[in-house]
Enzyme design. Structure first.
Site, mmCIF file in Angstrom:
data_model
loop_
_atom_site.group_PDB
_atom_site.id
_atom_site.type_symbol
_atom_site.label_atom_id
_atom_site.label_comp_id
_atom_site.label_asym_id
_atom_site.label_seq_id
_atom_site.Cartn_x
_atom_site.Cartn_y
_atom_site.Cartn_z
ATOM 1 N N TYR A 162 -3.161 12.593 0.574
ATOM 2 C CA TYR A 162 -2.614 11.706 -0.389
ATOM 3 C C TYR A 162 -1.546 12.411 -1.046
ATOM 4 O O TYR A 162 -0.410 11.985 -1.184
ATOM 5 C CB TYR A 162 -3.800 11.359 -1.366
ATOM 6 C CG TYR A 162 -3.291 10.289 -2.330
ATOM 7 C CD1 TYR A 162 -3.477 8.759 -2.010
ATOM 8 C CD2 TYR A 162 -2.511 10.840 -3.608
ATOM 9 C CE1 TYR A 162 -2.775 7.876 -2.849
ATOM 10 C CE2 TYR A 162 -2.364 9.662 -4.473
ATOM 11 C CZ TYR A 162 -2.339 8.346 -4.188
ATOM 12 O OH TYR A 162 -2.035 7.497 -5.023
ATOM 13 N N SER B 169 -14.677 3.872 -1.112
ATOM 14 C CA SER B 169 -14.366 3.070 0.215
ATOM 15 C C SER B 169 -12.835 2.323 -0.250
ATOM 16 O O SER B 169 -12.705 1.453 0.757
ATOM 17 C CB SER B 169 -15.366 1.933 0.425
ATOM 18 O OG SER B 169 -16.646 2.624 0.330
ATOM 19 N N GLU C 126 0.851 -1.191 0.106
ATOM 20 C CA GLU C 126 0.089 0.036 0.115
ATOM 21 C C GLU C 126 1.102 1.369 -0.113
ATOM 22 O O GLU C 126 1.911 1.228 0.793
ATOM 23 C CB GLU C 126 -0.849 -0.113 1.107
ATOM 24 C CG GLU C 126 -2.167 0.698 1.061
ATOM 25 C CD GLU C 126 -3.078 -0.148 0.177
ATOM 26 O OE1 GLU C 126 -3.324 0.338 -0.944
ATOM 27 O OE2 GLU C 126 -3.563 -1.140 0.544
ATOM 28 N N ASP D 217 -4.415 0.874 -9.236
ATOM 29 C CA ASP D 217 -6.015 0.373 -9.501
ATOM 30 C C ASP D 217 -6.285 0.175 -10.694
ATOM 31 O O ASP D 217 -7.028 -0.745 -10.914
ATOM 32 C CB ASP D 217 -6.616 1.933 -8.998
ATOM 33 C CG ASP D 217 -6.460 2.253 -7.546
ATOM 34 O OD1 ASP D 217 -5.693 1.574 -6.724
ATOM 35 O OD2 ASP D 217 -6.983 3.346 -6.826
ATOM 36 N N SER E 174 -13.791 2.316 -7.303
ATOM 37 C CA SER E 174 -14.856 2.414 -8.301
ATOM 38 C C SER E 174 -14.662 3.280 -9.365
ATOM 39 O O SER E 174 -15.131 3.124 -10.349
ATOM 40 C CB SER E 174 -15.908 2.773 -7.377
ATOM 41 O OG SER E 174 -16.395 3.772 -7.081
HETATM 42 P P1 ADP Z 1 -13.139 4.833 -4.979
HETATM 43 O O1 ADP Z 1 -12.358 4.648 -6.019
HETATM 44 O O2 ADP Z 1 -12.143 4.298 -3.948
HETATM 45 O O3 ADP Z 1 -14.428 4.103 -4.948
HETATM 46 P P2 ADP Z 1 -13.311 7.677 -5.455
HETATM 47 O O4 ADP Z 1 -13.683 8.895 -4.589
HETATM 48 O O5 ADP Z 1 -12.091 7.449 -6.050
HETATM 49 O O6 ADP Z 1 -13.505 6.410 -4.580
HETATM 50 O O7 ADP Z 1 -14.206 7.366 -6.784
HETATM 51 C C1 ADP Z 1 -15.694 7.250 -6.570
HETATM 52 C C2 ADP Z 1 -16.370 8.067 -7.255
HETATM 53 O O8 ADP Z 1 -16.460 7.492 -8.771
HETATM 54 C C3 ADP Z 1 -17.790 8.388 -7.365
HETATM 55 O O9 ADP Z 1 -18.137 9.730 -6.578
HETATM 56 C C4 ADP Z 1 -18.560 8.617 -8.384
HETATM 57 O O10 ADP Z 1 -18.206 9.879 -8.882
HETATM 58 C C5 ADP Z 1 -17.741 7.694 -9.282
HETATM 59 N N1 ADP Z 1 -18.359 6.601 -9.594
HETATM 60 C C6 ADP Z 1 -17.999 5.319 -9.082
HETATM 61 N N2 ADP Z 1 -18.831 4.291 -9.678
HETATM 62 C C7 ADP Z 1 -19.985 5.049 -10.299
HETATM 63 C C8 ADP Z 1 -21.002 4.664 -10.734
HETATM 64 N N3 ADP Z 1 -21.469 3.245 -10.954
HETATM 65 N N4 ADP Z 1 -21.975 5.742 -11.311
HETATM 66 C C9 ADP Z 1 -21.454 6.805 -11.064
HETATM 67 N N5 ADP Z 1 -20.633 7.268 -10.562
HETATM 68 C C10 ADP Z 1 -19.388 6.509 -10.255
HETATM 69 MG MG MG Z 2 -10.814 5.968 -6.565
#
Ligand code: ADP
Ligand code: MG
EC number: 2.7.1.6
Length: 389
Positions: free
Chosen positions: A225, A126, A34, A175, A130
């Site tokens: 970060y 989280s 990490e 990632d 995502s």
């Molecule tokens: P992580 O990558 O750890 O989940 P981030 O803050 O980097 O957290 O990314 C999260 C953001 O990505 C959300 O706030 C949104 O803007 C976008 N996102 C992720 N998945 C989706 C989805 N299925 N629909 C719309 N936006 C998404």
């Molecule tokens: Mg992210």
């Protein structure tokens, strides 16, 4: 929700007919390594079977229409190939639009606009990536529709480039690489210095990977970060006055012992100590896993947490409480914070017949202490991003 339902939402929003295609990109969890990616070290992530789905179709004009079934209230977001700038009003769509922008920056020809509906089952924000899932998903859609001939590694780099330069998050490559290159039942031992990688089979006949979501995210995450990156860079600059390295990942523990006193600032010293030791732990952990020595793998995960907590200082009270509670549960082989930090998830390896008790004990203790409902995901390792229909 499944991909069929997402397709009917697509038809409802954008109409039927034409060449409608479906894609999937996973989330990822990092097992160990990490805050080493941007320090030229190793990481060991795997793609998950949870992720983000897209249903998409090309258009005849230059318009881009995007809809997320996860964020219904913002509705369809409309942009154009001729206006690719980050705007608040684009909301979440800045991620896919950033990828279109990045592909064009890298010389790709996106011949027309397109429309895309997405939906995902990765908890956002989280530490399960995502955002990288959404980026690599978009890259995969465009690569396929417009015949861009980009490799999956290229798409990972494009995703990172867009997150760095369009969305202003200075993330490393881990990632996007894991999301693009994941392989079922394998984790990726990636050397972030040169992107060389090996797959390692993660066969855990008697154990499961259990992710626990703390449901907290402290707001300092982005600024902290960037601070960690700067502190690591300062430590590297000090070390370069006494030894010829270009990244912290090049040092062994012994070399760090020898040269570390060149780092003037105490905080920078601890950041470098983590980066060096975590890289060495990751190398050892993969060796242990390849030798079916899961116990050693677990101990290295625990040591990773301590280092992230005390030296790199990217944990937080709630996540420390979760991990420390997890360590006390019988049948837990190892547990640590995962992801960027300051909240988010823990990852643990838990013996099969201990998983129910793990959820009960950890969930109850966390609720009593913080009045929060931790969420648990017993995950499987899946493939990287691909077209599925
Ligand atoms: P992580 O990558 O750890 O989940 P981030 O803050 O980097 O957290 O990314 C999260 C953001 O990505 C959300 O706030 C949104 O803007 C976008 N996102 C992720 N998945 C989706 C989805 N299925 N629909 C719309 N936006 C998404
Ligand atoms: Mg992210």
């Amino acid at each position: 929700m499944n991909e069929k339902e997402l397709k009917s939402i697509f038809v409802e929003k954008f109409g039927a007919g034409g060449d409608i295609r479906t894609y999937f990109a996973p989330g990822r969890v990092n097992l160990i390594g990490e805050h080493t990616d941007y320090n030229g070290g190793h990481v060991f992530p795997c793609a998950l079977t949870i992720g983000t789905y897209a249903v998409a179709r090309k258009r005849d004009d230059r318009v881009i229409k995007l809809y997320s079934a996860n964020i219904e209230n913002v509705g369809v977001i409309e942009s154009s190939l001729d206006d690719l700038t980050n705007k608040d009003e684009y909301h979440w769509a800045n991620y896919p639009l950033g990828v279109v922008w990045a592909l064009i920056e890298k010389g790709c020809e996106i011949k027309s606009g397109f429309e895309m509906c997405v939906w995902g089952n990765i908890p956002n924000g989280s530490g399960l990536s995502s955002s990288a899932s959404l980026e690599v998903l978009t890259g995969t859609v465009l690569n396929d529709f417009f015949g861009l001939n980009k490799s999956m590694v290229d798409l990972a780099l494009v995703g990172q480039y867009s997150e760095n330069n369009f969305n202003g998050c200075n993330c490393g490559i881990m990632d996007q690489f894991a999301v693009a290159m994941g392989q079922k039942d394998h984790a990726i031992f990636l050397d972030c210095a040169d992107l060389s990688y090996k797959y390692a089979s993660v066969k855990l006949p008697n154990a499961k990977i259990v992710i626990t979501n703390s449901k907290v995210k402290h707001s300092l995450v982005d600024s902290a970060y960037n601070d960690r990156r700067n502190e690591s860079a300062q430590a590297l600059a000090d070390l370069q006055t006494v030894c010829g390295i270009s990244t912290l990942g090049e040092l062994t523990d012994d070399e760090f012992e020898k040269y570390g006193s060149a780092i003037k600032d105490e905080v920078c010293y601890r950041r470098a100590k983590h980066a060096v030791a975590e890289n060495q732990r990751t190398i050892k952990a993969v060796e242990a896993l390849n030798n079916n020595d899961i116990a050693t793998f677990g101990k290295l995960m625990n040591a990773s947490h301590v280092s992230l907590r005390d030296d790199y200082e990217v944990s937080c009270e709630e996540v420390d409480f979760l991990v420390e509670t997890e360590w006390s549960v019988p049948g837990v082989i190892g547990a640590r914070i995962t992801g960027g930090g300051f909240g988010g998830c823990t990852v643990a390896i838990v013996e099969n017949d201990a998983v129910d008790n793990f959820k009960n004990v950890v969930g109850k203790a966390y609720k009593e202490k913080y009045n929060l409902d931790a969420e648990f995901y017993v995950v499987d390792i899946g493939d990287g991003a691909k077209r599925i229909g």
